[in-house]
Design a protein around this motif. Structure first.
Motif, PDB file in Angstrom:
ATOM      1  N   HIS A 263       1.108  -1.041   0.133  1.00 31.70           N
ATOM      2  CA  HIS A 263      -0.008  -0.172  -0.098  1.00 31.70           C
ATOM      3  C   HIS A 263       0.954   1.383   0.140  1.00 31.70           C
ATOM      4  N   ASP A 264       0.682   2.123  -0.997  1.00 30.47           N
ATOM      5  CA  ASP A 264       1.434   3.455  -1.010  1.00 30.47           C
ATOM      6  C   ASP A 264       1.318   4.439   0.062  1.00 30.47           C
ATOM      7  N   TYR A 265       2.316   5.081   0.471  1.00 32.92           N
ATOM      8  CA  TYR A 265       2.246   5.960   1.673  1.00 32.92           C
ATOM      9  C   TYR A 265       1.341   7.071   1.122  1.00 32.92           C
ATOM     10  N   GLU A 266       0.642   7.551   1.921  1.00 32.43           N
ATOM     11  CA  GLU A 266      -0.262   8.728   1.883  1.00 32.43           C
ATOM     12  C   GLU A 266      -0.288   9.736   3.041  1.00 32.43           C
ATOM     13  N   GLY A 267       0.559   9.639   3.949  1.00 31.66           N
ATOM     14  CA  GLY A 267       0.774  10.495   4.890  1.00 31.66           C
ATOM     15  C   GLY A 267       0.160   9.602   6.093  1.00 31.66           C
ATOM     16  N   ILE A 268       0.426  10.429   7.448  1.00 35.86           N
ATOM     17  CA  ILE A 268      -0.354   9.826   8.646  1.00 35.86           C
ATOM     18  C   ILE A 268      -1.875   9.402   8.353  1.00 35.86           C
ATOM     19  N   ALA A 269      -2.243   8.195   8.745  1.00 43.15           N
ATOM     20  CA  ALA A 269      -3.435   7.805   8.400  1.00 43.15           C
ATOM     21  C   ALA A 269      -4.471   8.355   9.169  1.00 43.15           C
ATOM     22  N   LEU A 270      -4.891   9.529   9.015  1.00 42.58           N
ATOM     23  CA  LEU A 270      -5.797  10.242   9.631  1.00 42.58           C
ATOM     24  C   LEU A 270      -7.020  10.468   8.742  1.00 42.58           C
ATOM     25  N   ASN A 271      -6.787  10.392   7.233  1.00 45.07           N
ATOM     26  CA  ASN A 271      -8.057  10.532   6.185  1.00 45.07           C
ATOM     27  C   ASN A 271      -8.742   9.479   6.015  1.00 45.07           C
ATOM     28  N   HIS A 272      -9.922   9.443   6.485  1.00 42.15           N
ATOM     29  CA  HIS A 272     -10.839   8.059   6.318  1.00 42.15           C
ATOM     30  C   HIS A 272     -11.015   7.507   4.831  1.00 42.15           C
ATOM     31  N   ASP A 273     -10.657   8.544   4.004  1.00 39.12           N
ATOM     32  CA  ASP A 273     -10.945   8.103   2.532  1.00 39.12           C
ATOM     33  C   ASP A 273      -9.978   6.988   2.413  1.00 39.12           C
ATOM     34  N   GLU A 274      -8.646   6.969   2.889  1.00 40.48           N
ATOM     35  CA  GLU A 274      -7.688   6.239   2.518  1.00 40.48           C
ATOM     36  C   GLU A 274      -8.278   4.851   2.854  1.00 40.48           C
ATOM     37  N   ARG A 275      -9.114   4.253   3.738  1.00 41.55           N
ATOM     38  CA  ARG A 275      -9.681   3.175   4.168  1.00 41.55           C
ATOM     39  C   ARG A 275     -10.074   2.343   2.893  1.00 41.55           C
ATOM     40  N   GLU A 276     -10.694   2.943   2.009  1.00 43.92           N
ATOM     41  CA  GLU A 276     -11.019   2.189   0.782  1.00 43.92           C
ATOM     42  C   GLU A 276      -9.975   1.687  -0.178  1.00 43.92           C
ATOM     43  N   ARG A 277      -8.936   2.541  -0.167  1.00 48.03           N
ATOM     44  CA  ARG A 277      -7.801   2.269  -0.733  1.00 48.03           C
ATOM     45  C   ARG A 277      -6.855   1.101  -0.230  1.00 48.03           C
ATOM     46  N   LEU A 278      -6.741   1.256   1.149  1.00 49.24           N
ATOM     47  CA  LEU A 278      -6.184   0.321   1.821  1.00 49.24           C
ATOM     48  C   LEU A 278      -6.727  -1.072   1.830  1.00 49.24           C
ATOM     49  N   VAL A 279      -8.159  -1.316   1.883  1.00 50.15           N
ATOM     50  CA  VAL A 279      -8.762  -2.300   1.708  1.00 50.15           C
ATOM     51  C   VAL A 279      -8.723  -2.978   0.178  1.00 50.15           C
ATOM     52  N   GLY A 280      -8.682  -2.236  -0.641  1.00 50.41           N
ATOM     53  CA  GLY A 280      -8.511  -2.702  -1.978  1.00 50.41           C
ATOM     54  C   GLY A 280      -7.033  -3.261  -2.265  1.00 50.41           C
ATOM     55  N   ASP A 281      -6.170  -2.576  -1.795  1.00 50.82           N
ATOM     56  CA  ASP A 281      -4.668  -2.966  -1.726  1.00 50.82           C
ATOM     57  C   ASP A 281      -4.287  -4.327  -1.079  1.00 50.82           C
ATOM     58  N   ILE A 282      -4.820  -4.482   0.212  1.00 55.44           N
ATOM     59  CA  ILE A 282      -4.717  -5.934   0.847  1.00 55.44           C
ATOM     60  C   ILE A 282      -5.365  -6.904   0.188  1.00 55.44           C
ATOM     61  N   GLY A 283      -6.719  -6.667  -0.368  1.00 57.04           N
ATOM     62  CA  GLY A 283      -7.412  -7.714  -0.976  1.00 57.04           C
ATOM     63  C   GLY A 283      -7.683  -9.077   0.055  1.00 57.04           C
ATOM     64  N   ASP A 284      -7.187 -10.123  -0.453  1.00 54.71           N
ATOM     65  CA  ASP A 284      -7.464 -11.297   0.332  1.00 54.71           C
ATOM     66  C   ASP A 284      -5.952 -11.797   0.883  1.00 54.71           C
ATOM     67  N   LYS A 285      -4.982 -10.910   0.936  1.00 54.16           N
ATOM     68  CA  LYS A 285      -3.994 -11.487   1.639  1.00 54.16           C
ATOM     69  C   LYS A 285      -3.869 -10.917   2.878  1.00 54.16           C
ATOM     70  N   THR A 286      -2.900 -11.658   3.689  1.00 54.09           N
ATOM     71  CA  THR A 286      -2.730 -11.636   5.049  1.00 54.09           C
ATOM     72  C   THR A 286      -1.551 -10.794   5.715  1.00 54.09           C
ATOM     73  N   LEU A 287      -0.788 -10.290   4.867  1.00 52.26           N
ATOM     74  CA  LEU A 287       0.502  -9.428   5.311  1.00 52.26           C
ATOM     75  C   LEU A 287       0.546  -8.374   4.240  1.00 52.26           C
ATOM     76  N   MET A 288       1.156  -7.076   4.714  1.00 48.10           N
ATOM     77  CA  MET A 288       1.213  -5.836   3.962  1.00 48.10           C
ATOM     78  C   MET A 288       2.428  -5.316   4.150  1.00 48.10           C
ATOM     79  N   LEU A 289       3.019  -4.477   3.352  1.00 47.60           N
ATOM     80  CA  LEU A 289       4.204  -3.636   3.663  1.00 47.60           C
ATOM     81  C   LEU A 289       3.648  -2.164   3.256  1.00 47.60           C
ATOM     82  N   LEU A 290       3.510  -1.459   4.127  1.00 48.51           N
ATOM     83  CA  LEU A 290       2.879   0.185   3.991  1.00 48.51           C
ATOM     84  C   LEU A 290       4.170   0.697   3.565  1.00 48.51           C
ATOM     85  N   ARG A 291       4.305   1.249   2.284  1.00 48.83           N
ATOM     86  CA  ARG A 291       5.387   1.723   1.746  1.00 48.83           C
ATOM     87  C   ARG A 291       5.786   3.203   2.666  1.00 48.83           C
TER      88      ARG A 291
END
Length: 256
Positions: free
Chosen positions: A148-176
């Motif tokens: 998941h690409d870095y978007e700044g400190i995770a205070l923007n609730h709009d980021e949630r949709e992108r975060l969920v889309g990026d992780i998909g069905d995986k169980t591990l993630m690197l937050l850039r």
């Protein structure tokens, strides 16, 4: 305190459901394990557990408490809108709410979610190549890994949709440029998944410390073989009881 409890926090044992208490104990154990392995970041980063039931309530750390201090009773129960559902002198980390509410809401299997800022996890998350197939640990992690690409400190609730889309069905993630994340249907699987990811990152940092030239990438056939060997899991349930015994010896009191 000697029994591991925290001043000003009353015990909730016997005052919440058995399912909630078990989730509290396991989540507090995860916090203490992170501290024991040196992967904590003062009061920052977060781990959460969804309480069984249709409400999708979940538990997260009280903001201001060190991971090594965390107890079952000190954890804060909130809903998917961030409302605190119990009496507590603490509040919660708003960035933690953004990340964890997104995954708990989207993934029924995401009973436990862990996000860390370890040195080596952040280092690999900041490398354009991401995690490389340099070690057996990395080969175990890679089929389960998202980015998941870095978007700044995770205070923007709009980021949630992108975060969920990026992780998909995986169980591990690197937050850039940020850190690591693990999802588990049990505390055991969440912990062991993160353990493998963190260890793989440490091995990569050490392997590349003398320069990338001459570093061996695992052969494609070997990578495929490892994928088939660990397709059914990586042994969380087997390792978890021993981890709890280690906590009982070295950092007791999480179940207070």
């Amino acid at each position: 305190m000697a029994d591991g409890s925290v001043a000003g926090v009353a015990s909730l044992k016997g005052k919440v459901s058995a399912d909630e208490w078990q989730a509290r104990v396991e989540l507090a154990a995860l916090y203490r394990l992170v501290a024991l392995y040196g992967w904590d970041d003062l009061i920052y980063t977060h781990i959460s557990a969804r309480i069984p039931g249709p409400e999708h309530h979940f538990l997260i750390n009280p903001y201001g408490m060190l991971f090594e201090e965390m107890t079952a009773s000190s954890l804060v129960k909130i809903d998917l809108d961030g409302n605190i559902l119990q009496e507590t002198p603490y509040f919660i980390n708003p960035a933690g709410f953004t990340i964890h509410s997104a995954i708990h809401a989207a993934r029924e299997d995401a009973r436990f979610v862990m996000h860390l800022h370890s040195d080596d996890g952040v280092a690999v998350a900041a490398q354009s190549s991401g995690l490389l197939p340099l070690s057996q640990h990395a080969l175990i992690v890679l089929p389960r890994l998202a980015y998941h690409d870095y978007e700044g400190i995770a205070l923007n609730h709009d980021e949630r949709e992108r975060l969920v889309g990026d992780i998909g069905d995986k169980t591990l993630m690197l937050l850039r440029n940020h850190g690591t994340l693990a999802v588990g249907d049990t505390a055991a699987n969440c912990w062991v998944g993160m353990y493998y990811l963190e260890r793989a990152c440490t091995m990569q940092v050490k392997a590349l410390s003398g320069g990338a030239e001459g570093v061996l990438i695992a052969p494609d056939a070997s990578q495929a073989e490892v994928r088939s060997q660990v397709a059914r899991g990586i042994g969380g349930a087997l390792a978890w009881p021993g981890c709890l015994r280690k906590l009982d010896r070295d950092l007791p009191g999480y179940d207070a």
